[in-house]
Design a protein around this motif. Sequence first.
Motif, PDB file in Angstrom:
ATOM      1  N   SER A  22       0.746  -1.238  -0.021  1.00 51.80           N
ATOM      2  CA  SER A  22       0.065  -0.092  -0.350  1.00 51.80           C
ATOM      3  C   SER A  22       0.962   1.160  -0.124  1.00 51.80           C
ATOM      4  CB  SER A  22      -0.882  -0.312   1.681  1.00 51.80           C
ATOM      5  OG  SER A  22      -0.059   0.092   2.017  1.00 51.80           O
ATOM      6  N   GLY A  23       0.413   2.505  -0.336  1.00 52.48           N
ATOM      7  CA  GLY A  23       1.257   3.820  -0.287  1.00 52.48           C
ATOM      8  C   GLY A  23       1.109   3.620   1.490  1.00 52.48           C
ATOM      9  N   ARG A  24       0.815   3.623   2.087  1.00 50.67           N
ATOM     10  CA  ARG A  24       0.876   3.254   3.413  1.00 50.67           C
ATOM     11  C   ARG A  24       2.159   3.409   3.622  1.00 50.67           C
ATOM     12  NH1 ARG A  24      -2.360   4.903   7.938  1.00 50.67           N
ATOM     13  NH2 ARG A  24      -1.540   4.374   9.824  1.00 50.67           N
ATOM     14  N   LYS A  25       2.345   2.005   3.774  1.00 48.82           N
ATOM     15  CA  LYS A  25       4.162   0.869   3.624  1.00 48.82           C
ATOM     16  C   LYS A  25       4.909   2.108   3.032  1.00 48.82           C
ATOM     17  CE  LYS A  25       2.327  -3.939   4.904  1.00 48.82           C
ATOM     18  NZ  LYS A  25       2.575  -4.552   5.193  1.00 48.82           N
ATOM     19  N   LYS A  26       4.687   2.052   1.252  1.00 55.12           N
ATOM     20  CA  LYS A  26       5.670   2.449   0.583  1.00 55.12           C
ATOM     21  C   LYS A  26       6.366   4.305   1.656  1.00 55.12           C
ATOM     22  CE  LYS A  26       4.322   0.647  -3.957  1.00 55.12           C
ATOM     23  NZ  LYS A  26       3.889   1.105  -4.490  1.00 55.12           N
ATOM     24  N   LEU A  27       5.592   5.031   1.984  1.00 53.35           N
ATOM     25  CA  LEU A  27       5.943   5.684   2.661  1.00 53.35           C
ATOM     26  C   LEU A  27       6.950   5.694   4.028  1.00 53.35           C
ATOM     27  CD1 LEU A  27       5.935   8.978   3.159  1.00 53.35           C
ATOM     28  CD2 LEU A  27       3.798   8.505   4.081  1.00 53.35           C
ATOM     29  N   GLY A  28       5.853   4.006   4.761  1.00 58.35           N
ATOM     30  CA  GLY A  28       6.851   4.657   6.364  1.00 58.35           C
ATOM     31  C   GLY A  28       8.050   3.222   5.567  1.00 58.35           C
ATOM     32  N   LEU A  29       8.547   3.140   4.533  1.00 61.96           N
ATOM     33  CA  LEU A  29       9.553   2.513   4.038  1.00 61.96           C
ATOM     34  C   LEU A  29      10.359   3.650   3.733  1.00 61.96           C
ATOM     35  CD1 LEU A  29      11.066   0.107   3.471  1.00 61.96           C
ATOM     36  CD2 LEU A  29      10.533   0.190   1.366  1.00 61.96           C
ATOM     37  N   GLY A  30       9.925   4.923   3.182  1.00 64.42           N
ATOM     38  CA  GLY A  30      11.130   6.020   2.453  1.00 64.42           C
ATOM     39  C   GLY A  30      11.603   5.955   4.144  1.00 64.42           C
ATOM     40  N   LEU A  31      10.242   6.747   5.011  1.00 68.68           N
ATOM     41  CA  LEU A  31      10.423   7.428   5.889  1.00 68.68           C
ATOM     42  C   LEU A  31      11.945   6.765   7.525  1.00 68.68           C
ATOM     43  CD1 LEU A  31       7.276   8.608   6.831  1.00 68.68           C
ATOM     44  CD2 LEU A  31       9.066   9.762   6.550  1.00 68.68           C
ATOM     45  N   LEU A  32      11.195   5.202   6.903  1.00 70.46           N
ATOM     46  CA  LEU A  32      12.082   4.231   8.004  1.00 70.46           C
ATOM     47  C   LEU A  32      13.534   4.368   7.205  1.00 70.46           C
ATOM     48  CD1 LEU A  32      12.502   2.567   9.814  1.00 70.46           C
ATOM     49  CD2 LEU A  32      12.349   0.699   8.633  1.00 70.46           C
ATOM     50  N   GLY A  33      13.693   4.640   6.007  1.00 73.38           N
ATOM     51  CA  GLY A  33      15.658   4.974   5.406  1.00 73.38           C
ATOM     52  C   GLY A  33      16.249   6.180   5.804  1.00 73.38           C
ATOM     53  N   GLY A  34      14.795   6.942   5.941  1.00 72.55           N
ATOM     54  CA  GLY A  34      15.425   8.807   5.343  1.00 72.55           C
ATOM     55  C   GLY A  34      16.259   8.907   7.128  1.00 72.55           C
ATOM     56  N   GLY A  35      14.756   8.340   8.157  1.00 70.55           N
ATOM     57  CA  GLY A  35      15.477   8.282   9.679  1.00 70.55           C
ATOM     58  C   GLY A  35      16.861   7.493   9.629  1.00 70.55           C
ATOM     59  N   ALA A  36      17.024   6.497   9.551  1.00 73.03           N
ATOM     60  CA  ALA A  36      18.506   5.743   9.257  1.00 73.03           C
ATOM     61  C   ALA A  36      19.629   6.775   8.499  1.00 73.03           C
ATOM     62  CB  ALA A  36      18.481   4.123   8.653  1.00 73.03           C
ATOM     63  N   ALA A  37      19.154   6.974   7.622  1.00 71.85           N
ATOM     64  CA  ALA A  37      20.500   7.842   7.222  1.00 71.85           C
ATOM     65  C   ALA A  37      21.144   9.102   8.204  1.00 71.85           C
ATOM     66  CB  ALA A  37      20.019   8.211   5.367  1.00 71.85           C
ATOM     67  N   MET A  38      19.927   9.566   8.500  1.00 73.94           N
ATOM     68  CA  MET A  38      19.736  11.185   9.108  1.00 73.94           C
ATOM     69  C   MET A  38      20.617  10.549  10.926  1.00 73.94           C
ATOM     70  SD  MET A  38      16.271  13.357   8.721  1.00 73.94           S
ATOM     71  CE  MET A  38      16.958  14.857  10.045  1.00 73.94           C
ATOM     72  N   LEU A  39      19.955   9.342  11.250  1.00 78.77           N
ATOM     73  CA  LEU A  39      20.230   8.661  12.288  1.00 78.77           C
ATOM     74  C   LEU A  39      21.740   8.644  12.445  1.00 78.77           C
ATOM     75  CD1 LEU A  39      19.685   7.422  15.374  1.00 78.77           C
ATOM     76  CD2 LEU A  39      19.375   5.192  14.363  1.00 78.77           C
ATOM     77  N   ALA A  40      22.119   7.719  11.505  1.00 83.69           N
ATOM     78  CA  ALA A  40      23.671   7.357  10.717  1.00 83.69           C
ATOM     79  C   ALA A  40      24.752   8.449  11.058  1.00 83.69           C
ATOM     80  CB  ALA A  40      23.829   6.524   9.830  1.00 83.69           C
ATOM     81  N   THR A  41      23.964   9.644  10.313  1.00 79.91           N
ATOM     82  CA  THR A  41      25.191  11.127  10.068  1.00 79.91           C
ATOM     83  C   THR A  41      24.797  12.147  11.129  1.00 79.91           C
ATOM     84  OG1 THR A  41      23.597  11.698   7.620  1.00 79.91           O
ATOM     85  CG2 THR A  41      24.998  13.316   9.175  1.00 79.91           C
ATOM     86  N   GLY A  42      23.678  12.041  11.889  1.00 83.72           N
ATOM     87  CA  GLY A  42      23.775  12.432  13.226  1.00 83.72           C
ATOM     88  C   GLY A  42      24.886  11.699  15.054  1.00 83.72           C
ATOM     89  N   VAL A  43      24.783  10.422  14.124  1.00 79.53           N
ATOM     90  CA  VAL A  43      26.202   9.552  15.460  1.00 79.53           C
ATOM     91  C   VAL A  43      26.696   9.971  15.282  1.00 79.53           C
ATOM     92  CG1 VAL A  43      26.534   7.138  16.178  1.00 79.53           C
ATOM     93  CG2 VAL A  43      24.401   7.929  15.764  1.00 79.53           C
ATOM     94  N   ALA A  44      27.693   9.859  13.821  1.00 82.55           N
ATOM     95  CA  ALA A  44      28.769  10.381  13.238  1.00 82.55           C
ATOM     96  C   ALA A  44      29.506  11.434  13.989  1.00 82.55           C
ATOM     97  CB  ALA A  44      28.794  10.282  11.969  1.00 82.55           C
ATOM     98  N   LEU A  45      28.450  12.549  13.964  1.00 78.92           N
ATOM     99  CA  LEU A  45      29.287  13.650  14.002  1.00 78.92           C
ATOM    100  C   LEU A  45      29.436  13.885  15.400  1.00 78.92           C
ATOM    101  CD1 LEU A  45      26.608  16.375  12.140  1.00 78.92           C
ATOM    102  CD2 LEU A  45      28.836  15.985  11.362  1.00 78.92           C
ATOM    103  N   ASN A  46      28.581  13.410  16.064  1.00 78.55           N
ATOM    104  CA  ASN A  46      28.776  12.951  17.254  1.00 78.55           C
ATOM    105  C   ASN A  46      29.772  12.500  17.570  1.00 78.55           C
ATOM    106  OD1 ASN A  46      26.152  14.165  19.483  1.00 78.55           O
ATOM    107  ND2 ASN A  46      25.241  13.834  17.524  1.00 78.55           N
ATOM    108  N   LEU A  47      30.110  11.198  17.494  1.00 76.99           N
ATOM    109  CA  LEU A  47      31.788  11.053  17.349  1.00 76.99           C
ATOM    110  C   LEU A  47      32.378  11.556  16.626  1.00 76.99           C
ATOM    111  CD1 LEU A  47      30.629   8.142  16.662  1.00 76.99           C
ATOM    112  CD2 LEU A  47      31.183   7.798  18.578  1.00 76.99           C
TER     113      LEU A  47
END
Length: 336
Positions: free
Chosen positions: A232-257
Amino acid sequence: MRRVLGLVVLGLGLPQVASAAPDRVKLPPGEKSPSGEADRLFAEGQAALEDKDYATACALFERSKALEPALGTMLNLATCYEAWGRLASAREEFDAAREAAGRAGQVAFADAALERISLLEPRIPRLIVYPTPTVEGLTISLRGGGYRERTVEAGAYTYVDPSGSATGLYTLTVEIAAPGYETWTETYAPSEAEPVRSIKHQLVPLPEGAVPASTGAVAAAPTVDAPRPAWSGRKKLGLGLLGGGAAMLATGVALNLVWRSDGSAPDADDEQAQAANDKMRWIGTPIVGAGVALAAVGTYLLVTGGARRTGREAARTTLVPTTNATGAGVAVVGSF
């Protein structure tokens, strides 16, 4: 015994016609009746014709002709059909009489029948059927409404009797059938007001495994693979947000390190380096929080992106904002 032709002439112009009404025409020389029953039916038909009871007269002449196809009977039957309004049947019977007269050497009767045909033809409705494609086994049938059932050729003119209460004929059904194609029908009322009815039909192939309904066979159900459930479109949006969130999380962690490693370096007291480290810390921490939030929302949409829920089911899951010492986030609370 010689049979006498009793004709209401209607302009027929047959030889040996007396002036009395109804006009009488003597049987061609040599024509004899092998059956007394045929003579009786002929005489009864003649009387009904004089009374203008055309349905009865034509039926009696038809029965007499079945017993003995004499020229006199054919001409009386043709004249009866014409008086009744069954023009195509009259033409057909006059043509049969013309051929019979020609074989018997009765030239005058043959010529008179041909003249009658030429006068009738402009009044007779015609039907022409164009099915495409013209495949092997194709049949075009005419039936119903009092009409006799018959088959006709594709692309050829066919004379049809006009319909109406006077003729006892009503709607004519045209059926087109062919192996491997759907059977198709059309119904119409032939009329002198419509000289030509043209029917064009594109044959429609049967679905695989099906058979025409008119055969009475049961069509085999085609085997169809079950479709895979689509996202469904809801699942596709969720997958996109999850991927974007993971990328931002990785970036933020890297900056803090980087901030922590640089903050512990020997030159940490350097004001410029310290400012850069502080900047990375202030950038990295919100990015981590935003990444966590996006990942949480994406996870929620993935989990709840199936069938739509209603009522109490829809309230079993919810998003709850959370905070801790290192940042903010969103938690998914409920049952799945």
